[in-house]
Design a protein around this motif. Structure first.
Motif, short mmCIF file in Angstrom:
data_model
loop_
_atom_site.label_atom_id
_atom_site.label_comp_id
_atom_site.label_asym_id
_atom_site.label_seq_id
_atom_site.Cartn_x
_atom_site.Cartn_y
_atom_site.Cartn_z
N THR A 3 -39.15 -11.94 -11.99
CA THR A 3 -39.05 -12.43 -13.29
C THR A 3 -38.08 -13.02 -13.77
OG1 THR A 3 -40.32 -10.01 -14.01
CG2 THR A 3 -39.10 -11.28 -15.95
N ILE A 4 -36.60 -12.58 -13.10
CA ILE A 4 -36.11 -14.06 -12.93
C ILE A 4 -35.65 -14.82 -12.25
CG2 ILE A 4 -33.32 -13.68 -12.61
CD1 ILE A 4 -34.10 -11.50 -14.42
N THR A 5 -36.55 -15.93 -11.07
CA THR A 5 -36.97 -16.07 -10.45
C THR A 5 -37.84 -17.40 -11.16
OG1 THR A 5 -36.72 -15.58 -8.12
CG2 THR A 5 -37.61 -17.60 -9.12
N ILE A 6 -38.97 -16.60 -12.13
CA ILE A 6 -39.72 -17.68 -13.06
C ILE A 6 -39.09 -18.44 -13.92
CG2 ILE A 6 -41.67 -17.22 -13.99
CD1 ILE A 6 -42.42 -17.48 -11.09
N GLN A 7 -37.98 -17.12 -14.49
CA GLN A 7 -36.96 -17.59 -15.79
C GLN A 7 -36.13 -18.78 -15.33
OE1 GLN A 7 -35.86 -13.70 -16.74
NE2 GLN A 7 -37.26 -14.40 -19.22
N TYR A 8 -36.47 -18.55 -14.18
CA TYR A 8 -34.72 -19.62 -13.74
C TYR A 8 -35.85 -21.09 -13.65
CZ TYR A 8 -30.57 -17.07 -13.36
OH TYR A 8 -29.40 -15.82 -13.89
N ILE A 9 -36.72 -21.18 -13.54
CA ILE A 9 -37.92 -21.93 -12.84
C ILE A 9 -38.32 -22.71 -14.34
CG2 ILE A 9 -40.03 -23.05 -12.22
CD1 ILE A 9 -39.65 -20.61 -10.15
N ALA A 10 -38.57 -22.39 -15.19
CA ALA A 10 -38.93 -22.27 -16.56
C ALA A 10 -37.63 -23.01 -17.71
CB ALA A 10 -39.21 -21.19 -17.50
N ILE A 11 -36.80 -22.12 -17.24
CA ILE A 11 -35.77 -23.07 -17.82
C ILE A 11 -34.82 -24.32 -16.93
CG2 ILE A 11 -32.51 -22.84 -17.85
CD1 ILE A 11 -33.64 -20.02 -17.92
N ILE A 12 -35.12 -24.95 -15.76
CA ILE A 12 -35.05 -26.15 -15.46
C ILE A 12 -36.11 -27.07 -15.97
CG2 ILE A 12 -35.49 -26.55 -13.03
CD1 ILE A 12 -34.47 -24.63 -11.77
N TRP A 13 -37.70 -26.00 -15.74
CA TRP A 13 -38.42 -27.08 -16.14
C TRP A 13 -38.26 -27.74 -17.82
CZ3 TRP A 13 -42.10 -30.10 -14.07
CH2 TRP A 13 -42.92 -30.30 -14.78
N ILE A 14 -37.47 -26.24 -18.59
CA ILE A 14 -37.35 -27.41 -19.55
C ILE A 14 -36.42 -28.63 -20.17
CG2 ILE A 14 -35.65 -26.17 -21.88
CD1 ILE A 14 -37.05 -24.11 -21.59
N VAL A 15 -35.38 -27.82 -18.68
CA VAL A 15 -34.03 -29.07 -18.87
C VAL A 15 -34.24 -30.12 -18.35
CG1 VAL A 15 -31.90 -30.03 -17.63
CG2 VAL A 15 -32.42 -27.37 -18.32
N LEU A 16 -35.67 -30.30 -17.38
CA LEU A 16 -36.83 -31.74 -17.69
C LEU A 16 -36.89 -32.71 -17.71
CD1 LEU A 16 -37.03 -33.42 -14.86
CD2 LEU A 16 -39.19 -31.89 -14.02
N ALA A 17 -37.59 -31.61 -18.99
CA ALA A 17 -38.51 -31.69 -20.15
C ALA A 17 -37.04 -33.05 -21.06
CB ALA A 17 -38.75 -31.48 -20.73
N LEU A 18 -36.28 -32.74 -21.43
CA LEU A 18 -35.00 -33.17 -21.61
C LEU A 18 -34.81 -34.00 -21.42
CD1 LEU A 18 -33.30 -29.96 -23.03
CD2 LEU A 18 -35.24 -31.45 -24.55
N PHE A 202 -47.93 -20.37 -29.51
CA PHE A 202 -48.78 -20.45 -28.33
C PHE A 202 -46.95 -19.71 -28.02
CE2 PHE A 202 -48.33 -19.23 -24.36
CZ PHE A 202 -49.85 -18.70 -23.87
N ALA A 203 -45.90 -20.19 -27.90
CA ALA A 203 -45.23 -19.79 -27.83
C ALA A 203 -43.62 -18.83 -28.36
CB ALA A 203 -44.04 -21.12 -27.58
N ILE A 204 -44.65 -18.83 -29.42
CA ILE A 204 -43.42 -17.64 -30.92
C ILE A 204 -44.71 -16.41 -30.30
CG2 ILE A 204 -43.34 -17.26 -32.46
CD1 ILE A 204 -43.31 -20.00 -33.66
N MET A 205 -46.07 -16.76 -30.05
CA MET A 205 -46.43 -15.41 -29.90
C MET A 205 -46.20 -14.27 -28.89
SD MET A 205 -50.44 -17.12 -30.72
CE MET A 205 -51.37 -15.12 -31.03
N ALA A 206 -45.98 -15.97 -27.40
CA ALA A 206 -45.64 -14.70 -26.50
C ALA A 206 -44.01 -14.61 -26.25
CB ALA A 206 -46.59 -15.67 -25.38
N TRP A 207 -43.14 -15.29 -26.86
CA TRP A 207 -42.04 -15.29 -26.48
C TRP A 207 -42.05 -14.71 -25.78
CZ3 TRP A 207 -39.90 -15.79 -31.33
CH2 TRP A 207 -38.11 -15.42 -31.09
N ASN A 208 -42.08 -15.91 -24.76
CA ASN A 208 -41.73 -16.24 -22.77
C ASN A 208 -40.60 -17.48 -22.51
OD1 ASN A 208 -43.25 -17.69 -21.44
ND2 ASN A 208 -44.01 -15.54 -22.34
N LEU A 209 -39.91 -17.83 -21.90
CA LEU A 209 -39.59 -18.57 -21.25
C LEU A 209 -40.40 -19.56 -20.60
CD1 LEU A 209 -36.21 -17.70 -19.99
CD2 LEU A 209 -36.53 -19.23 -22.11
N PRO A 210 -41.67 -19.64 -20.05
CA PRO A 210 -43.26 -20.32 -19.35
C PRO A 210 -43.53 -20.64 -20.99
CG PRO A 210 -42.60 -17.96 -18.40
CD PRO A 210 -41.91 -17.67 -18.98
N ALA A 211 -43.62 -19.91 -21.83
CA ALA A 211 -44.23 -20.45 -22.69
C ALA A 211 -44.00 -21.78 -23.16
CB ALA A 211 -45.07 -19.30 -24.02
#
Length: 253
Positions: A3-18, A202-211
């Motif tokens: 779980t932690i690894t996927i959350q870190y990947i999601a954070i990196i993915w968000i930063v890349l989008a920005l 969808f992100a509000i419904m799922a309430w997680n970093l990948p969404a």
């Protein structure tokens, strides 16, 4: 991956989008009305669309169905929303469009495939393999209810806008026309606005970093695209184009 690894990947993915967002504001993606032959090898627009969008459906659905987790009704609802959207986007929408003879650069198709591979894998793996279980009472949580209403609103906006755009070329008409009615009276791209609203819900419904990462990427991709469309409309139709229209967010942008 845990779980932690996927959350870190999601954070990196968000930063890349920005990071990429301001670049997309300056460089229009060369497909559709912005297509350019100097971007190399071209492919039929409809075929390219199916090839670049279908990984979002196939990968997400496969990972959730094949993952070891026993899913709650909450996840099946989220799964259904994703599957419905992307089955339509991947296989139905391109066949409804009246764009015979149009092409897109292969490099654009592959860049979209890459994005969809990452996005669908990140979200599919989360739900299918590592996500903490949603309690059944999550269905009555304000985040799930509000997010669901937001998603449904965005989906309706997106579908209505697509229908309007497709109808502009009914009867075999060719060329470009000014879409009117509904949210087209306020913005040039309600189809993009609807999709941004959808995945925010969808992100509000799922309430997680990948969404959340998907919602951020949707906005980062579609806001620049809408601004390019809006600029094109004003240049192509000149004085005929309604001056009060914004690009993608009513009364704002």
């Amino acid at each position: 991956m845990d779980t932690i690894t996927i959350q870190y990947i999601a954070i990196i993915w968000i930063v890349l989008a920005l990071i990429i967002f301001p670049i997309l504001l300056k460089i229009p993606a060369p497909y559709g009305r912005h297509s350019k032959k100097n971007w190399g090898l071209m492919i039929d627009n409809k075929l390219g669309w199916i090839l670049m969008e279908s990984p979002s459906f196939i990968i997400f659905v496969s990972l959730v169905l094949l993952g070891p987790k026993t899913q709650s009704n909450v996840v099946w609802i989220l799964f259904s929303l994703w599957a419905i959207h992307y089955f339509n986007r991947s296989f139905i929408f391109p066949l409804r469009t009246k764009t015979q003879g149009k092409k897109m650069p292969v490099i654009i198709m592959f860049s979209a495939i890459f994005f969809n591979l990452i996005n669908a894998s990140l979200n599919g793996y989360w739900f299918g393999f590592v996500a903490p279980s949603y309690p059944e009472n999550w269905i009555t949580d304000p985040r799930f209810i509000i997010g669901g209403l937001v998603f449904l609103t965005g989906f309706i906006i997106n579908q209505a806008a697509d229908k309007k755009l497709i109808s502009l070329r009914k009867g075999g008409q060719k060329g470009y026309f000014i879409p009117r009615g509904g949210l087209f009276n306020y913005i040039s791209c309600p189809n993009f606005f609807g999709e941004i609203v959808e995945w925010t819900g969808f992100a509000i419904m799922a309430w997680n970093l990948p969404a959340l990462s998907f919602a951020v990427w949707t906005a980062a991709n579609l806001i620049p695209r809408a601004l390019d469309h809006h600029k094109w409309y004003k240049g192509y139709f000149k004085e005929e184009y309604p001056k009060s229209r914004k690009a993608v967010i009513p009364f704002v942008v």
